[in-house]
Design a protein around this motif. Structure first.
Motif, PDB file in Angstrom:
ATOM      1  N   MET A   1       0.409  -0.850   0.279  1.00 60.34           N
ATOM      2  CA  MET A   1      -0.091   0.140  -0.084  1.00 60.34           C
ATOM      3  C   MET A   1       1.343   1.319  -0.180  1.00 60.34           C
ATOM      4  O   MET A   1       2.074   1.200   1.146  1.00 60.34           O
ATOM      5  N   SER A   2       0.891   2.312  -0.839  1.00 56.96           N
ATOM      6  CA  SER A   2       1.765   3.160  -1.026  1.00 56.96           C
ATOM      7  C   SER A   2       1.599   4.238  -0.033  1.00 56.96           C
ATOM      8  O   SER A   2       0.288   4.406   0.814  1.00 56.96           O
ATOM      9  N   GLU A   3       2.185   4.823   0.250  1.00 54.09           N
ATOM     10  CA  GLU A   3       1.865   5.949   1.043  1.00 54.09           C
ATOM     11  C   GLU A   3       1.080   6.556   0.407  1.00 54.09           C
ATOM     12  O   GLU A   3       0.860   7.340   2.086  1.00 54.09           O
ATOM     13  N   ARG A   4       0.418   7.072  -0.218  1.00 58.53           N
ATOM     14  CA  ARG A   4      -0.492   8.688  -0.373  1.00 58.53           C
ATOM     15  C   ARG A   4      -1.642   7.949  -0.321  1.00 58.53           C
ATOM     16  O   ARG A   4      -2.265   8.340   0.396  1.00 58.53           O
ATOM     17  N   LEU A   5      -1.490   6.582  -0.276  1.00 59.49           N
ATOM     18  CA  LEU A   5      -3.229   5.892  -0.347  1.00 59.49           C
ATOM     19  C   LEU A   5      -3.327   6.079   1.425  1.00 59.49           C
ATOM     20  O   LEU A   5      -4.290   6.128   2.317  1.00 59.49           O
ATOM     21  N   ASN A   7      -1.960   8.105   3.007  1.00 57.76           N
ATOM     22  CA  ASN A   7      -2.925   9.635   3.966  1.00 57.76           C
ATOM     23  C   ASN A   7      -3.757   9.483   3.402  1.00 57.76           C
ATOM     24  O   ASN A   7      -4.274   9.919   4.701  1.00 57.76           O
ATOM     25  N   ILE A   8      -4.871   9.293   2.937  1.00 52.74           N
ATOM     26  CA  ILE A   8      -6.046   9.961   2.131  1.00 52.74           C
ATOM     27  C   ILE A   8      -7.012   8.442   2.833  1.00 52.74           C
ATOM     28  O   ILE A   8      -7.348   9.013   3.651  1.00 52.74           O
ATOM     29  N   LEU A   9      -6.072   7.885   3.215  1.00 49.57           N
ATOM     30  CA  LEU A   9      -6.902   6.393   4.359  1.00 49.57           C
ATOM     31  C   LEU A   9      -7.388   7.108   6.126  1.00 49.57           C
ATOM     32  O   LEU A   9      -7.836   7.416   6.277  1.00 49.57           O
ATOM     33  N   ALA A  10      -4.904   7.587   5.912  1.00 48.98           N
ATOM     34  CA  ALA A  10      -5.994   8.607   7.268  1.00 48.98           C
ATOM     35  C   ALA A  10      -6.262   9.223   7.339  1.00 48.98           C
ATOM     36  O   ALA A  10      -7.264   9.840   8.338  1.00 48.98           O
ATOM     37  N   ASP A  11      -6.611  10.175   6.859  1.00 50.68           N
ATOM     38  CA  ASP A  11      -6.846  11.789   6.652  1.00 50.68           C
ATOM     39  C   ASP A  11      -9.108  11.913   6.661  1.00 50.68           C
ATOM     40  O   ASP A  11      -9.450  12.586   6.854  1.00 50.68           O
ATOM     41  N   SER A  12      -9.387  10.403   6.208  1.00 44.96           N
ATOM     42  CA  SER A  12     -10.236  10.524   5.397  1.00 44.96           C
ATOM     43  C   SER A  12     -11.164   9.928   5.969  1.00 44.96           C
ATOM     44  O   SER A  12     -12.627   9.765   6.534  1.00 44.96           O
ATOM     45  N   PHE A  13     -10.911   9.067   7.497  1.00 40.34           N
ATOM     46  CA  PHE A  13     -11.108   8.574   8.898  1.00 40.34           C
ATOM     47  C   PHE A  13     -11.832   9.186   9.152  1.00 40.34           C
ATOM     48  O   PHE A  13     -13.187   9.345   9.759  1.00 40.34           O
ATOM     49  N   THR A  14     -11.247  10.642   9.629  1.00 44.99           N
ATOM     50  CA  THR A  14     -12.602  11.676  10.907  1.00 44.99           C
ATOM     51  C   THR A  14     -13.306  11.833   9.691  1.00 44.99           C
ATOM     52  O   THR A  14     -14.625  12.120  10.719  1.00 44.99           O
ATOM     53  N   LYS A  15     -13.740  12.378   8.565  1.00 42.62           N
ATOM     54  CA  LYS A  15     -14.395  12.476   7.716  1.00 42.62           C
ATOM     55  C   LYS A  15     -15.080  12.251   7.637  1.00 42.62           C
ATOM     56  O   LYS A  15     -16.448  12.153   6.885  1.00 42.62           O
ATOM     57  N   ILE A  16     -15.188  10.590   7.326  1.00 46.52           N
ATOM     58  CA  ILE A  16     -15.870  10.106   7.359  1.00 46.52           C
ATOM     59  C   ILE A  16     -16.687   9.648   8.631  1.00 46.52           C
ATOM     60  O   ILE A  16     -17.882   9.099   8.612  1.00 46.52           O
ATOM     61  N   LEU A  17     -15.972   8.774   9.519  1.00 47.06           N
ATOM     62  CA  LEU A  17     -16.778   8.365  11.158  1.00 47.06           C
ATOM     63  C   LEU A  17     -17.432  10.120  12.121  1.00 47.06           C
ATOM     64  O   LEU A  17     -18.376   9.923  12.487  1.00 47.06           O
ATOM     65  N   ILE A  18     -17.241  11.043  11.395  1.00 43.21           N
ATOM     66  CA  ILE A  18     -18.004  12.534  11.774  1.00 43.21           C
ATOM     67  C   ILE A  18     -19.440  12.665  11.642  1.00 43.21           C
ATOM     68  O   ILE A  18     -20.154  12.188  11.998  1.00 43.21           O
ATOM     69  N   PRO A  19     -19.196  12.359  10.314  1.00 43.05           N
ATOM     70  CA  PRO A  19     -21.058  12.442   9.347  1.00 43.05           C
ATOM     71  C   PRO A  19     -21.930  10.955   9.478  1.00 43.05           C
ATOM     72  O   PRO A  19     -22.925  10.830   9.871  1.00 43.05           O
ATOM     73  N   GLY A  20     -20.428  10.098  10.052  1.00 43.92           N
ATOM     74  CA  GLY A  20     -21.132   8.665  11.017  1.00 43.92           C
ATOM     75  C   GLY A  20     -22.216   8.843  12.498  1.00 43.92           C
ATOM     76  O   GLY A  20     -23.097   9.065  13.045  1.00 43.92           O
ATOM     77  N   LEU A  21     -21.539  10.014  13.243  1.00 41.60           N
ATOM     78  CA  LEU A  21     -21.693  10.023  14.422  1.00 41.60           C
ATOM     79  C   LEU A  21     -23.026  11.573  14.924  1.00 41.60           C
ATOM     80  O   LEU A  21     -23.668  11.174  15.567  1.00 41.60           O
TER      81      LEU A  21
END
Length: 221
Positions: A1-5, A7-21
């Motif tokens: 898994m590339s470093e770019r990917l 970083n995308i997953l780490a950055d997107s986690f809260t952006k997905i989780l917050i709408p979930g909560l």
């Protein structure tokens, strides 16, 4: 898994989780609460001897269970404006999920009510109880234990069904993920990530279900 990917997953986690909560969970809780009220009322009507109301309840269940929830969402949100009735996305989703889930849960509650021995109901009438008193004091407490597992399953299923609200622009987890995918062009990894978050929510609810069943069994209901 590339470093770019990564970083995308780490950055997107809260952006997905917050709408979930803030959106997915409230949408689930509100819809399930209203659906439970609808289900209990509809099941009690079917359990009664008022034939006109029973026919109406059965018609409601037949129509709602026989049409896709996505079609119901589109009819309410995109169809009603043609009649001059405009609703915001979130309340539209709550209304549709409540009515849809209520129809399925009504059959669960009805089956639970019918599992209570008729002799107990007759005994209630013999001691002078009214229909509502019998339901509240005798039938519903026993039916609740029977209905608890399938109702819990309905709640877990509803968490996942809320992803359909993205089709009427409700900014819940799935729609948040779609927006990130459109920007990053990493659909496989991001949809896998949101799937894991849904899995986490479902697992937590499953744990609560098991705890609830243990408490009901310990209480002897």
């Amino acid at each position: 898994m590339s470093e770019r990917l990564l970083n995308i997953l780490a950055d997107s986690f809260t952006k997905i989780l917050i709408p979930g909560l803030t959106m997915t969970i409230p949408l689930t809780v509100l819809s399930f609460s209203f659906a439970l009220v609808i289900a209990v009322i509809t099941a009690m009507i079917q359990f009664s001897k008022i034939h006109i109301l029973k026919d109406l309840a059965r018609f409601y269940i037949w129509v709602i269970r026989g049409t896709p929830v996505l079609v119901q969402l589109y009819m309410l949100f995109y169809g009603l404006p043609s009649l001059g009735i405009v609703l915001d996305p979130f309340p539209s989703a709550v209304i549709v999920f409540s009515i849809n889930e209520g129809a399925y849960m009504a059959e669960t509650v009805r089956a639970a009510l019918e599992s209570v021995p008729k002799g107990q109901i007759e005994a209630g009438y013999c001691v002078g109880m009214s229909y509502l008193q019998i339901m509240r004091r005798i039938v519903l407490p026993q039916a609740f234990k029977t209905a608890f597992p399938p109702l819990s399953n309905s709640l877990i299923a509803l968490v996942k069904e809320t992803s359909l609200a993205a089709n009427i622009t409700v900014l819940e987890m799935f729609m948040a993920t779609q927006r990130i995918v459109a920007r990053t062009y990493e659909p496989l990894a991001l949809y896998f990530e949101v799937g894991l978050i849904y899995l986490f929510f479902s697992t937590v609810l499953t744990k609560f279900q098991h705890m609830g069943e243990k408490k009901l069994n310990a209480a002897g209901y």
